[in-house]
Design a protein around this motif. Structure first.
Motif, short mmCIF file in Angstrom:
data_model
loop_
_atom_site.label_atom_id
_atom_site.label_comp_id
_atom_site.label_asym_id
_atom_site.label_seq_id
_atom_site.Cartn_x
_atom_site.Cartn_y
_atom_site.Cartn_z
N ARG A 126 -5.28 2.30 -8.01
CA ARG A 126 -5.81 0.97 -7.49
C ARG A 126 -5.46 -0.19 -8.08
O ARG A 126 -4.76 -0.36 -9.14
CB ARG A 126 -7.33 0.98 -7.73
N TYR A 127 -5.43 -1.20 -7.31
CA TYR A 127 -4.69 -2.43 -7.48
C TYR A 127 -5.50 -3.44 -6.79
O TYR A 127 -5.95 -3.30 -5.73
CB TYR A 127 -3.04 -2.54 -7.42
N ARG A 128 -4.97 -4.98 -6.89
CA ARG A 128 -5.54 -6.00 -5.99
C ARG A 128 -4.49 -7.20 -6.16
O ARG A 128 -4.04 -7.21 -7.19
CB ARG A 128 -6.72 -6.59 -6.64
N LEU A 129 -4.66 -7.76 -5.07
CA LEU A 129 -3.49 -8.67 -4.99
C LEU A 129 -4.28 -10.25 -5.32
O LEU A 129 -5.48 -10.54 -4.68
CB LEU A 129 -3.34 -8.92 -3.15
N LEU A 130 -3.77 -10.76 -6.21
CA LEU A 130 -4.37 -11.84 -6.69
C LEU A 130 -4.08 -13.48 -6.09
O LEU A 130 -4.81 -14.12 -6.27
CB LEU A 130 -4.06 -11.98 -8.18
N GLY A 131 -3.00 -13.45 -5.62
CA GLY A 131 -2.39 -14.80 -5.09
C GLY A 131 -0.97 -14.69 -4.57
O GLY A 131 -0.27 -13.54 -4.80
N LYS A 132 -0.57 -15.74 -4.08
CA LYS A 132 0.75 -15.79 -3.38
C LYS A 132 1.13 -17.23 -3.54
O LYS A 132 0.63 -18.19 -3.50
CB LYS A 132 0.60 -15.37 -1.79
N ILE A 133 2.47 -17.43 -3.74
CA ILE A 133 3.07 -18.70 -4.12
C ILE A 133 4.32 -18.69 -3.27
O ILE A 133 5.02 -17.62 -3.27
CB ILE A 133 3.48 -19.15 -5.58
N PHE A 134 4.85 -19.90 -3.02
CA PHE A 134 6.32 -20.39 -2.32
C PHE A 134 7.37 -20.61 -3.23
O PHE A 134 6.98 -21.56 -3.98
CB PHE A 134 6.17 -21.16 -1.21
N LEU A 142 -2.99 -4.44 -11.55
CA LEU A 142 -3.23 -2.84 -11.62
C LEU A 142 -4.45 -2.69 -12.20
O LEU A 142 -4.77 -3.02 -13.29
CB LEU A 142 -2.00 -2.33 -12.31
N MET A 143 -5.37 -2.02 -11.60
CA MET A 143 -6.62 -1.73 -12.02
C MET A 143 -6.42 -0.28 -12.91
O MET A 143 -7.80 0.05 -13.55
CB MET A 143 -7.49 -1.53 -10.93
N GLU A 144 -5.65 0.41 -13.03
CA GLU A 144 -5.59 1.64 -13.84
C GLU A 144 -4.50 1.63 -14.68
O GLU A 144 -3.62 0.87 -14.60
CB GLU A 144 -5.48 2.86 -12.83
N ASP A 145 -4.63 2.33 -15.90
CA ASP A 145 -3.31 2.49 -16.64
C ASP A 145 -2.17 3.01 -15.99
O ASP A 145 -2.19 4.22 -15.27
CB ASP A 145 -3.88 3.40 -17.94
N THR A 146 -0.97 2.53 -16.22
CA THR A 146 -0.05 2.83 -15.40
C THR A 146 1.19 3.46 -16.21
O THR A 146 1.49 2.76 -17.32
CB THR A 146 0.74 1.76 -14.51
N ASP A 147 1.86 4.49 -15.83
CA ASP A 147 3.00 4.83 -16.47
C ASP A 147 4.09 4.09 -15.77
O ASP A 147 4.48 3.97 -14.78
CB ASP A 147 3.32 6.69 -16.01
N VAL A 148 4.74 3.21 -16.95
CA VAL A 148 6.04 2.35 -16.42
C VAL A 148 7.22 3.13 -15.46
O VAL A 148 7.84 2.53 -14.97
CB VAL A 148 6.54 1.59 -17.73
N SER A 149 7.27 4.44 -15.84
CA SER A 149 8.35 5.05 -15.23
C SER A 149 8.40 5.08 -13.76
O SER A 149 9.14 5.33 -13.23
CB SER A 149 8.61 6.64 -15.89
N VAL A 150 6.99 5.07 -13.28
CA VAL A 150 6.81 5.22 -11.87
C VAL A 150 6.74 3.86 -11.18
O VAL A 150 6.66 3.83 -9.80
CB VAL A 150 5.53 6.05 -11.68
N VAL A 151 6.68 2.87 -12.06
CA VAL A 151 6.76 1.27 -11.23
C VAL A 151 8.15 1.27 -10.53
O VAL A 151 9.32 1.10 -11.22
CB VAL A 151 6.54 0.21 -12.38
N GLN A 209 0.80 -1.20 -0.03
CA GLN A 209 0.01 -0.08 0.04
C GLN A 209 1.09 1.31 0.20
O GLN A 209 0.66 2.23 -0.64
CB GLN A 209 -0.91 -0.14 1.26
N GLU A 210 1.83 1.25 0.81
CA GLU A 210 2.79 2.27 0.82
C GLU A 210 3.77 2.46 -0.40
O GLU A 210 3.90 3.56 -1.24
CB GLU A 210 3.83 2.37 2.10
N ALA A 211 4.20 1.27 -1.01
CA ALA A 211 5.03 1.19 -2.03
C ALA A 211 4.51 1.56 -3.37
O ALA A 211 5.12 2.06 -4.28
CB ALA A 211 5.91 -0.09 -2.12
N LEU A 212 3.28 1.33 -3.56
CA LEU A 212 2.49 1.29 -5.06
C LEU A 212 1.39 2.30 -4.90
O LEU A 212 0.61 2.26 -5.64
CB LEU A 212 1.84 -0.10 -5.17
N LYS A 213 1.64 3.13 -4.01
CA LYS A 213 0.17 4.09 -4.01
C LYS A 213 0.42 5.17 -5.25
O LYS A 213 -0.70 5.48 -5.51
CB LYS A 213 0.61 5.01 -2.70
N SER A 214 1.47 5.16 -5.80
CA SER A 214 1.38 6.21 -6.88
C SER A 214 0.97 5.62 -8.31
O SER A 214 0.83 6.09 -9.25
CB SER A 214 2.91 6.48 -7.22
N LEU A 215 0.70 4.09 -8.24
CA LEU A 215 0.17 3.37 -9.37
C LEU A 215 -1.55 3.45 -9.14
O LEU A 215 -2.06 2.59 -10.35
CB LEU A 215 0.63 1.75 -9.24
#
Length: 364
Positions: free
Chosen positions: A48-56, A69-78, A40-46
């Motif tokens: 809305r987003y949703r966490l789809l899953g986790k793997i080991f 990512l739920m919105e169009d994103t500028d790759v330079s801010v990733v 939430q802190e690291a991706l706030k500039s991107l």
């Protein structure tokens, strides 16, 4: 590969891999609430987003999560990484042009090597693939194929082609991308001698690097002598574009080159060698006696110590004369021996030095 994992995971989840990212290196003891807090802190500039899953991931002994990512994103801010529990978490994100950029780099590399994508696939044993099918092949697969071939091939991956020569035109005012004649000739001569292909291929390869007057000369030479070899073509280039130094001048320059004050004999020999080779090229000095001429010139043009003079005299009398490297070895050995002897002498105490105090004490 991380990008391949991202693509596969997105395919399974039926989401767009260019609107998703993967975060790797998450400690196994980090729960979902902690992961969400970091993201939430690291991706706030991107947006809305949703966490789809986790793997080991066993090879890393860490977890990875997939984020859509739920919105169009500028790759330079990733971000490429985020700071989380246990240290740095790596962010994997596929840019929209990643595939085309990879292919552009691959094509540029192959072009510099004088190859094509089709030629590369032939080398790799992938005969069924062609430039038309390349866009459908993932960069990861291409990289895997190339890496596999390089790892297992007994010879270089692209054995039938050397790196292309830079352009040589012979123009009075050469363009910035052109090589000076001597540089171009040196590389061309070396490759023509070592390249195990037909003469026609060698000449065609030479033609590819020529422009302007140089290309005109190549056409004239081949028209006059269709069966001329590639080395013969290079000899013609030497006559037209090579140094204008006369045979007599090259001979005089060699014979009038002497050891300079303060110069070691080994350094003198190294400075003398290019002049000797030029005289041999001009056919002023026969190649068959070059070793003999070299030895005689060193003996005549250098200030030799008694020990080195005797060693060189023995070499001359006993024969055959030494090659350049053999002569250099003899000279260097003698120089090191002389330097060692001088150092030992300089370290010996002066007469009476160091004994005065003991003598003084003895007399008291």
């Amino acid at each position: 590969m991380a990008v391949a994992l991202l693509e596969d995971w997105c395919r399974i989840m039926s989401v767009d891999d260019q609107k998703s990212l993967m975060v790797m290196g998450i400690p196994v003891d980090c729960d979902e609430a902690e992961i969400q807090a970091v993201l939430q802190e690291a991706l706030k500039s991107l947006g809305r987003y949703r966490l789809l899953g986790k793997i080991f991931r066993k090879q890393e002994n860490a977890n990875a999560v997939l984020v859509e990512l739920m919105e169009d994103t500028d790759v330079s801010v990733v971000p490429s990484e985020v700071q989380g529990k246990g240290g740095t978490w790596k962010v994997i994100f596929k840019t929209p042009n990643q595939d085309s950029e990879f292919l552009q780099r691959l094509n540029l590399f192959l072009e510099k090597e004088g190859q094509t994508v089709s030629g590369m696939f032939r080398v790799l044993g992938q005969e069924g693939m062609s430039p038309a099918t390349v866009p459908s092949v993932s960069p990861e697969l291409l990289a895997h194929l190339v890496g596999q071939a390089m790892a297992h091939a007994p010879q270089p991956l692209l054995p039938m082609r050397y790196r292309k020569l830079r352009v040589f035109s012979g123009s009075a005012v050469p363009a910035p991308e052109e090589e000076p004649f001597e540089v171009w000739l040196e590389q061309a001569t070396e490759i023509v001698k070592e390249w195990p292909v037909a003469e026609a291929v060698k000449k065609r390869w030479l033609v590819e690097s020529l422009r302007g007057p140089a290309l005109d000369l190549m056409s004239i030479v081949q028209a006059d002598s269709p069966s001329i070899s590639a080395e013969g073509c290079l000899e013609a280039f030497k006559q037209v574009f090579g140094s204008l130094e006369s045979r007599r001048t090259s001979q005089v320059r060699y014979l009038k080159t002497y050891q300079e004050e303060g110069e070691k004999v080994s350094a003198y020999l190294l400075r003398l060698e290019p002049l000797l080779r030029r005289a041999v090229e001009k056919r002023v000095i026969p190649r068959t006696i070059a070793d003999q001429v070299r030895l005689e010139q060193v003996m005549a043009g250098a200030s030799l110590s008694g020990g080195l003079w005797c060693r060189l005299r023995e070499l001359k009398d006993e024969g055959p004369p030494p090659s350049f490297l053999q002569l250099m070895k003899v000279i260097r050995e003698e120089e090191e021996e002389e330097d060692s002897f001088e150092n030992e002498n300089s370290e010996e105490p002066e007469e009476g030095r160091g004994h005065g105090r003991w003598d003084s004490d003895r007399h008291n």
